[in-house]
Motif scaffolding. Structure first.
Motif, mmCIF file in Angstrom:
data_model
loop_
_atom_site.group_PDB
_atom_site.id
_atom_site.type_symbol
_atom_site.label_atom_id
_atom_site.label_comp_id
_atom_site.label_asym_id
_atom_site.label_seq_id
_atom_site.Cartn_x
_atom_site.Cartn_y
_atom_site.Cartn_z
ATOM 1 N N GLN A 6 95.588 39.504 21.674
ATOM 2 C CA GLN A 6 95.135 38.234 21.092
ATOM 3 C C GLN A 6 96.310 37.453 20.499
ATOM 4 O O GLN A 6 96.209 36.935 19.387
ATOM 5 C CB GLN A 6 94.080 38.467 20.000
ATOM 6 N N HIS B 264 86.479 39.030 17.513
ATOM 7 C CA HIS B 264 86.799 37.724 16.933
ATOM 8 C C HIS B 264 87.316 37.967 15.513
ATOM 9 O O HIS B 264 87.013 38.991 14.906
ATOM 10 C CB HIS B 264 85.564 36.825 16.927
ATOM 11 N N LYS C 292 91.619 42.890 22.326
ATOM 12 C CA LYS C 292 90.487 43.004 23.246
ATOM 13 C C LYS C 292 90.831 44.094 24.241
ATOM 14 O O LYS C 292 91.808 43.991 24.982
ATOM 15 C CB LYS C 292 90.310 41.667 23.971
#
Lengths: 1499, 262
Positions: free
Chosen positions: A745, A1226, A1238
């Motif tokens: 991310q 998130h 992720k």
């Protein structure tokens, strides 16, 4: 014939013969008796009797009072006696004061007893009389007797009343004088006195029984002992666990306990046994104890107590060391893990499992040799040889396992392997689990089948490679079909190496060649094994064979093959992505062809068609069909390519990044949870004025990246290395679809900076191997080997010169390797061919996905049943000599004093011809000797030097052994360690890891153990076992603390805990700041089951970086409790209970902790799972920014910035939220410096993790009633709000707050009237408009709607005119009051808003998670407990304070009326209801409390 | 017999000084090393509730306060002990100081700072942490996990946190930390001792501890940013001899700029 005196034989002679034979028989008989009398096990049992007797005495002494406690005891006794005297005196005085009551009472009682006796006698007469007569109870005699009975009964009733009255009088007067209280006290003291001596008395009794009586001695006399011997064979009979004799299953008899007599006796530990050979006179403690016991016994005997032995009987004696040898100490010792084995209450009771099912060996034997004992190392072996004439027992297939391999048998029943991890992170078979994990991580299953299934039945661990393509990439229908096959379900293991289809955009040929030849030459700790420079293909081995140039030529070919195939793939990918519209064009082509086919088919149905024309059309049709197939294949391929990520060449390269910043991100963004980099060991350049301190990571889940710049070097335009690395960081699975590297991310800028830093380190490649370019002749020689298997010799010659002709090509099988050799032949084609052959031969595809190899067969031996392979069927070849010539054979590997250190001799030496001879354990070397060939010996060398079995053998190139050489351990040099010490330790660790792998493989016996013995976890346990595998697969513990560790210890006294600031004492009222949840493990621990051993569960406390402290670190073992620690004051079984709740730090004296074996330097009995990176990152932050993160208090901020704790994750979050989060994370916590990546995880894997966390918390914390996979949230229930509002309104009324609240809201409601009237007016106007525009048919409906709207509008108008707010009040009273006030509290500037965004309002500082989003995330009961005291759930002192104290008056009554607990629950309910009620005007009715200026979100 | 003699001798040995205990005074002054300029006092970065916190102007970073005239360093914590670890021998305390003062020790937080920043108190004495501000503070007092542990409570406006009786703070070897997580810049120390011999240096850096038992004793000088200041700069303290009935003047104790280096 007259009788004569003569006999047939000479009588005298006969007498002599008879006498001699009788004597001979007698001698034989005596010999037999003697032989029997001295049978090995009998001797052992006799010695054991002495040992047992002595142990009994020691047990008595251990529980006997010492000098000091004798005094205490005397005091108790004295106290008891004085109380007894007092009682007696009081009683006498009391009875004197009663006048004649006692005598009256006694008289009446005696009278009553007399009448009762008479009554009973009459009753028995009645019974007898009725039995002997036909008419029974109705007979005359009985009737008479009954009359008597009634009289007696009446008399009895009368007397009873009097007796009772007397008693009541007596009792009430006694109560007045306090007699019953005195009696109770005496009783209590008496009990206490007896309890103090209970253990002592019990052990005295036991010791007396264990004494060798004269009767025993008599029974044990020679000859007599033949009849009823005190010595007996002890055996376990196991009908359910038979031995497999190949043709027949035979009941298992285990007679081990015949000699191992102390097996089940917990106090028979080795130290205690060994101490029996010490002179007891020299033991001060023992003398004191004996003096105490002696005094006590003498006194009590003098007082006339029966059944007590003379003190001399328990006087400790010394047992001679020649009888109780070290070997016998081991023999008689208890099983070291009685909690797990042997003991009837343990999961593996000996009655049920026996011994040999785990230990192997011949259980029915009663002699040392027959039992097939196996020594654990060469030194013991030598000793056994001398002492017992030990030799390898060839007559028994499964000799006893040496202790170093004993864990391997666990696999027989523990097929999942991870199911030996219990109670948190207690790994009961650490070596086995290590081996299992190594096999899993190194990908052994790629070449060797480890299928846990046979005909759909589990037979062992299941480590099968997943399907290619993997399930995740199949369509739903295909996946369902694949999963529906019960006999062959899909495997779950990914290939362990990266996919190579896009290799060419990552690196260059030069690197690939050097890597292939010597991977460890580039990266010493890589998992990639060595294929070249091995025992059978190094220059020495190939010298003179004509194959000298083969290795380099093969390497050239493999590199060429990989890169050219990858280039092809990338070219095609690029073409497709450059012009994606081409797909539509191709689809149009397909459609056109289909139309043409339809036309042609129509034409054919025309009856007018002539035959000739028909034939033409048919020909056309055939051609069209072929065209269609080709065109469709083209479309499909295009679609496949378009589904793949575009090639790196299309990536838009940003301007060069900032390397210093990149270095900072590398450390902060979590890279070091899996990777390491040498350059982080020194401080970095400052960024934005902040330091970038060093970080000493040792993570090895991913590769060490110190030399990455040498590897990421694709040929082509400048910057292509950056392009590749950035795009890899942003989306790793685009390049290697099954990679475990997650997407971290990162923003492109951050990734760019990290890449800039990574590529800025181009260290020298010092030990780079040279790979000579391939000569054409060598390539041809290599190709010839394979070609001759397909073609004739002459054909081969032609092919090698000109290639394969087109015609001949057609005759080859689809996908044949020889297709690469189409004429005209060139050198590159030869390389492709040889390369492909080599890849197939070496099995590279077992770990890497390689173009041209789809689903090929594994190339190695299946390992499913390897553990019971007959050593005679193993090809030992000339391995014995190989080891002799290539190794330094050493008797011991581990230092006998400290197993973590290598033995003195354990190091490499130089051979006379200058070669380095690495150490090799004599133990294993001996097992290659033809007298003692064993599986273990073979396997050990196979793993160490896999190709050594080719030694002294003449072999063709493709016939040579192919197994590559792995390195199992990846040690790192410690600070301050010398090169030599490190080398020795590295070799030791390697040998240990090798053994771990062996332990696993030796356990693969596929033995048909009955189902009831196989550990088949179900429910929560299954979820835990399966989840653990996923957890390990993705290295979750790299970042997070997942499970607490535990420490078993034996405290000497409890003083240290009694003064703990958080201790809660049972007998005192609780006055702490938080509420106590007695159902929750954080506040209420498990009751201590023993006072010999206590267990704490926790993690290492947060590490504070000390800046200016010279204080010596204390030697105490520190633990931050994650569960409440419960103990008893005074260590006694019935002392008061104490609780030290979770979130407290406990200090344990190091000498308490030596209970059992500790596996960790920090003295944790079982280490915690995870947490290294958390500590690493937080220490880094403390150093980086001392102002905000440094020091005891501020370091909480540093820990809050690190990955969160996952202990208790199951009770914290809702399962469906966690599932979604794992698949699509998130950001949640603003304080963290890094983000949850992720992962390349399937839905099934995510679900396994969700279930894992929930199951773990459910089993660890049964009191909280946790449910999964579904959670029922009461806040979502119909009627919840109404009920809560009713309660709240009642409370407001009771506290006279109701009217004030109503008055408060009056203004708001009046304004609301205007709003609602305007709204009604607007609706009326709309209705009018609709009516005006309506067509005739719709008029009636529209009119009705208009009228209704008008009515409503009129109502509002009237209300407004009258200022009638009653409707609002009703609504408020029925469903708004509770949440309105709760919302005022949550949205209070001085409560939640100080740190959180909540109730739609921005906080004063948004450093906590946004509370408006928690309704879908958190479980309701956890929220309540968390708010009570967040520190109970953290592994550091929480940044969030206690906002609602349990003690003192509740605060913030202006917001919400109620106790602190009411407030906590109201806040919780509000947050969970927030998504439903967020638009309610009442929430914004009153000014926000605690704010001087409105926050940003308020409007 | 011999044992008894020895015992008596030892007993006398211990008993005698207890009877004839005399007391002296320790004083001194902590001064900034005058060869280097005094570091300027910056202001705290106030990121929230500015309206209240900055009501009376910016909040100075008061963890290092140097008097420009006398160069004295304020807020240095000074205490003594008889051993580097362990509890203070209570019999040595001057009888007039033996009683633990009844009046509470008060810390307030009027404008997002602890006042006083440094508090020194007796073990068992009542501690009151007040919040006279209109905003909430959370007070975190962090001590030795085995003695006082960590206390972390929110104090709403106009409320106070009281630790008294059983819950009163216990003596620790070193001062405890006090801070506020809501207002990250707020910080301070609370020294809790089982004897009355402690002091905090005044504006001019001077301090004085009276009625100290005469004889050899260890002295500790500690500053939040400078660490140990006494000679040797070690957690083991500095051994000094207090003259009976006299004054031991430690003179000017330098606070060197390099002490501030992290």
């Amino acid at each position: 014939m007259a009788a004569t005196d003569t006999t047939y034989r000479n009588t005298k002679m006969l007498h002599v013969v008879f006498a001699v034979t009788s004597i001979f028989m007698l001698v034989t008989l005596i010999g037999m008796f003697a032989e029997d009398f001295y049978r090995g096990w009998k001797v052992e049992q006799r010695i054991f009797r002495d040992v047992e007797e002595e142990m009994g005495k020691r047990q008595v002494l251990a529980s006997s009072p010492t000098d000091k406690s004798v005094d205490e005891l005397a005091a108790i006794e004295k106290n008891l006696q004085s109380k007894k005297d007092d009682l007696a005196a009081a009683k006498t005085a009391f009875e004197k004061g009663l006048g004649d009551l006692p005598s009256r009472k006694l008289k009446k009682e005696l009278e009553f007893a007399g009448v009762k006796a008479e009554y009973d006698s009459v009753m028995s007469f009645i019974n007898k009389a009725s039995e002997s007569r036909e008419d029974g109870l109705n007979s005359e005699k009985v009737r008479k007797l009954r009359k008597q009975l009634d009289e007696k009964a009446a008399k009895m009733a009368e007397l009873k009343e009097e007796v009772e009255k007397n008693q009541t009088d007596y009792d009430s007067q006694a109560r007045e004088k306090g007699i019953p209280a005195m009696e109770a006290e005496v009783k209590k003291l008496d009990k206490q006195y007896k309890e103090t001596l209970a253990d002592f008395d019990r052990f005295v009794k036991l010791a007396t029984q264990k004494r060798w009586s004269w009767m025993d001695s008599f029974r044990d006399l020679p000859i007599i002992e033949g009849f009823s011997p005190p010595t007996k064979i002890q055996q376990y009979t196991l009908n359910d666990l038979p031995i497999d004799y190949s043709f027949k299953f035979v009941t298992r008899y285990d007679r081990c306990a015949t000699c191992h007599l102390g097996l089940e006796k917990p106090n028979f530990d080795k130290a205690a046994l060994a101490s029996l050979t010490d002179d007891p006179g020299l033991n001060k403690e023992l003398s004191i104890r004996y003096a105490g016991a002696e005094g006590l016994l003498k006194k009590r005997r003098a007082e006339g107590e029966r059944g007590l032995p003379k003190p001399e009987a328990i006087r400790p004696k010394m047992i001679d060391k020649s009888r109780l040898t070290d070997a016998r100490v081991s023999e008689f010792a208890a099983h070291p893990r009685l909690d797990l084995f042997v003991d009837a209450n343990s999961p593996h009771g000996a009655e049920k499992f026996g011994c040999t099912i785990c230990h192997s060996g011949q259980g029915s034997a009663t002699a040392f040799f027959d039992a097939s004992h196996t020594p654990d190392n060469a030194v013991i072996q030598e000793h056994w040889k001398k002492e017992y004439g030990w030799k390898a027992n060839h007559y028994w297939d499964m000799p006893m396992l040496p202790s170093r391999f004993v864990e391997s048998t666990c696999v027989k029943c523990h097929h999942d392997v991870t199911d030996v991890i219990r109670d948190g992170n207690r790994i009961e078979a650490p070596k086995l689990v290590k081996g299992y994990n190594l096999v899993r991580e190194l990908g052994c299953f790629g070449c060797h089948e480890i299928a846990g299934l046979k005909f759909g039945q589990r037979i062992g661990p299941d480590l099968r490679l997943e399907d290619d393509p993997p399930l995740d990439s199949l369509s739903n229908v295909e996946r369902a079909k694949r999963l529906s096959d019960p006999l062959n379900p899909p495997g779950a293991q990914r290939k362990v190496g990266p996919a190579l289809s896009r290799l060419a955009e990552k690196t260059n040929e030069d690197w690939v060649k050097a890597w292939l030849k010597s991977p460890r030459g580039f990266r010493p700790e890589t998992r990639m094994p060595h294929f070249y420079l091995q025992a059978n293909n190094n220059p020495e081995a190939l010298y003179g064979t004509g194959q000298e140039k083969f290795p380099d030529a093969e390497i050239n070919s493999v590199a060429y093959y990989l890169l050219s195939k990858s280039k092809q793939h990338l070219n095609e990918l690029e073409q497709n992505h450059k012009d994606p519209k081409q797909l539509q064009a191709d689809q149009v082509v397909v459609a056109t062809i289909i139309q043409k086919i339809k036309d042609a088919e129509k034409q054919l149905t025309d009856p007018k068609l002539k035959d000739a024309e028909k034939a033409t059309v048919q020909g056309q049709l055939k051609q069209l069909q072929t065209d269609q197939a080709v065109a469709q294949a083209k479309v499909k391929r295009r679609q496949e390519f378009l589904a793949l990520a575009p090639p790196v060449s299309q990536f838009k390269l940003p301007a060069a990044g900032d390397a210093n910043r990149g270095r900072m991100f590398f450390q902060e963004k979590g890279c070091m949870a899996c990777h390491s980099h040498a350059a982080t060991e020194k401080n970095g350049e400052p960024v934005d004025g902040k330091k970038v301190p060093a970080m000493l990571g040792d993570a090895s889940f991913g590769p060490d990246l110190s030399r990455i710049a040498l590897k990421i070097a694709p040929l082509g335009e400048a910057g292509s290395d950056r392009k590749w690395l950035i795009s890899w960081l942003l989306n790793p699975s685009a390049h290697s679809p099954r990679t475990l590297m997650p997407s971290v991310q990162l923003t492109t800028e951050d990734a760019n900076d990290i890449v800039a830093w990574l590529l800025s380190h181009k260290p020298e490649w010092k030990d780079k191997v040279v790979v000579e370019p391939a000569e054409k002749q060598t390539l041809q020689d290599l190709a010839k080997i394979y070609l001759e298997k397909v073609f004739t010799k002459s054909e081969t010659r032609t092919v090698l010169e000109n290639g394969i002709t087109e015609d001949r090509l057609k005759s080859l099988a689809l996908g044949a390797d020889e297709l690469e050799l189409a004429a005209p032949l060139d050198e590159n084609k030869l390389k492709l061919y040889v390369g492909k052959k080599a890849i197939g031969n070496m099995g590279c595809y077992a770990c890497h996905s390689i173009p041209g190899f789809q689903n090929p067969k594994p190339i190695g031996t299946a390992l499913n049943e390897w553990g019971k392979k007959d050593p005679d069927r193993l090809a030992f070849e000339d391995s014995e000599k190989y080891v002799k010539h290539h190794f330094n054979v050493v008797p011991l590997r581990d230092d006998p004093k400290d197993k973590n250190k290598p033995a003195k001799d354990w190091h490499s030496v130089a051979s006379p011809d200058g070669k380095v001879l690495k150490p090799y354990e004599e133990y294993f070397a001996d097992m290659l000797n033809h007298h003692h060939r064993s599986r273990e010996g073979f396997l050990h060398l196979k793993l160490r030097e896999p190709r050594s079995y080719d030694y002294n053998r003449i072999k063709s190139w493709d016939d040579r052994l192919r197994m590559p050489q792995f390195r199992f351990a990846r040690p790192k040099k410690l600070a301050g360690e010398s090169d030599e010490a490190f080398a020795a330790r590295a070799l030791q660790e390697e040998a240990e890891a090798n053994e771990a792998v062996m332990t696993f493989i030796l356990g693969l016996v596929a033995e048909p153990v009955p189902q009831k013995f196989v550990n088949s976890p179900t429910g929560d346990r299954l979820a835990e076992v399966k989840g653990r595998q996923v957890l390990d697969k993705f290295n979750c513990a790299g970042c997070h603390i997942v499970r607490p560790g535990s420490i078993d210890f034996k405290p000497v006294e409890m003083k240290r805990f009694e003064g703990h600031p958080n201790v809660r004492k049972e007998e005192l009222p609780y006055t702490g700041d938080d509420y106590v949840y007695s159902e929750h493990i954080a506040w209420a621990g498990r009751d201590p089951t023993s006072y010999e051993k206590l267990t704490v569960r926790g993690v290492t406390p947060p590490v504070e970086v000390k800046f200016d402290d010279d204080e010596e670190p204390s030697k105490d073992v520190k633990v931050w409790l994650m569960q409440d620690f419960r103990y008893r004051k005074d260590l006694q079984k019935n002392g008061w209970l104490r609780d030290i709740p979770a979130g407290s730090t406990l200090f344990l004296s190091p000498d308490w902790v030596a209970v059992g074996e500790t596996s960790d330097a920090s003295k944790f009995t079982a280490p915690q799972l995870g947490g290294k990176f958390t500590d690493l990152l937080s220490q880094y932050l403390q150093k980086k920014d001392r102002e905000n993160f440094g020091g005891q208090a501020k370091m909480s901020n540093a820990y809050a910035a690190a990955p969160p704790l996952l202990i208790g994750q199951g009770e914290k979050v809702q399962p469906d939220w966690l599932y979604k989060f794992l698949l699509n994370p998130h950001p949640i916590r603003p304080l963290t410096v890094l983000r949850m990546p992720k992962f390349n995880m399937s839905p099934d894997e995510a679900q396994a993790l969700v279930n894992y966390f929930a199951a773990v918390d459910k089993t660890q914390n049964p009191g909280i009633g946790l449910t999964y996979p579904y959670v029922l949230m009461p806040q979502r229930n119909e009627g919840f709000l109404r009920q809560k509002t009713d309660e709240y309104v009642a409370r407001l009324k009771a506290l006279n707050q109701f009217d004030a609240r109503k008055k408060d809201l009056q203004g708001f409601w009046e304004k609301q009237l205007i709003v609602d009237k305007a709204d009604a007016d607007r609706k009326l106007a709309e209705a009018e408009d609709r009516l005006n525009m309506a067509v005739a048919a719709a008029k009636p409906d529209a009119t009705k709607q208009r009228d209704d709207a008008k009515k409503v509008a009129d109502e509002w108008k009237e209300r407004l005119a009258k200022k009638d707010v009653s409707a609002y009040v009703k609504q408020w009273e029925e469903r708004e009051a509770y949440v309105a006030d709760a919302g005022r509290m949550v949205g209070h500037g001085n409560i939640c808003l100080t740190c959180h965004h909540a109730a739609g309002l921005d906080g004063k500082e948004n450093k906590g998670p946004n509370l408006d989003n928690v309704a879908d995330r958190l479980r309701h009961d956890w929220m309540q407990r968390w708010v009570t005291n967040p520190s109970r759930f953290q592994h550091y002192s929480s940044v969030m304070p206690i906002n609602f104290k349990a003690s003192g008056a509740p605060e913030n009554q202006d917001a919400f009326v109620g106790s602190s607990m009411d407030q906590i629950q109201a806040a919780r309910d509000f947050l969970l209801l927030y998504p439903q009620i967020r638009d309610w005007p009442i929430l914004r009715a009153r000014p926000i409390l605690g704010l001087t200026t409105p926050p940003m979100g308020a409007k | 017999m011999r044992n008894t003699l020895i015992c008596t001798a030892i007993a006398c040995f211990i008993a005698v000084p207890a009877f004839a205990q005399e007391y002296g005074t320790i004083k001194g002054q902590i001064v900034w090393d005058n060869t280097k300029p005094i570091p300027p006092i910056e202001n705290q970065k106030v990121i929230k509730e500015q309206e209240h916190c900055l009501e009376k102007g910016p909040i100075p970073k008061d963890d290092l306060l140097i008097d420009t005239k006398s160069l004295g360093v304020k807020n240095v914590m000074i205490w003594i002990n008889d051993t580097a670890a362990g509890a203070f021998d209570k019999t040595k305390i001057n009888p007039k100081l033996a009683a633990i003062p009844k009046e509470p020790v008060v810390i307030d937080q009027p404008r997002c700072a602890f006042v006083p920043r440094i508090t020194m108190m007796r073990a068992g004495q009542t501690l009151e942490v007040r919040n006279s501000a209109p905003v909430a503070h959370n007070t975190r007092i962090s001590g030795n996990p085995e003695i006082n542990g960590t206390l972390n409570l929110t104090i709403p406006p106009k409320q106070k946190l009281v630790r008294e009786g059983d819950k009163a703070l216990k003596a620790e070897k070193r001062p405890l930390l006090v801070n506020c997580d809501i207002h990250g810049w707020m910080g301070g120390r609370i020294g809790v001792f089982d004897h009355p011999y402690f002091a905090v240096s005044k504006e001019d850096g001077s301090f004085e501890i009276k009625d100290v038992p005469a004889g050899k004793i260890l002295i500790f000088l500690s500053h939040e940013r400078g660490g140990w200041l006494q000679e040797g700069r070690s957690s083991k303290g500095l051994s000094i001899t207090v003259p009976a009935g006299g004054v031991l003047d430690l003179g000017k104790i330098p606070f060197k700029p390099e002490y501030l280096n992290d």
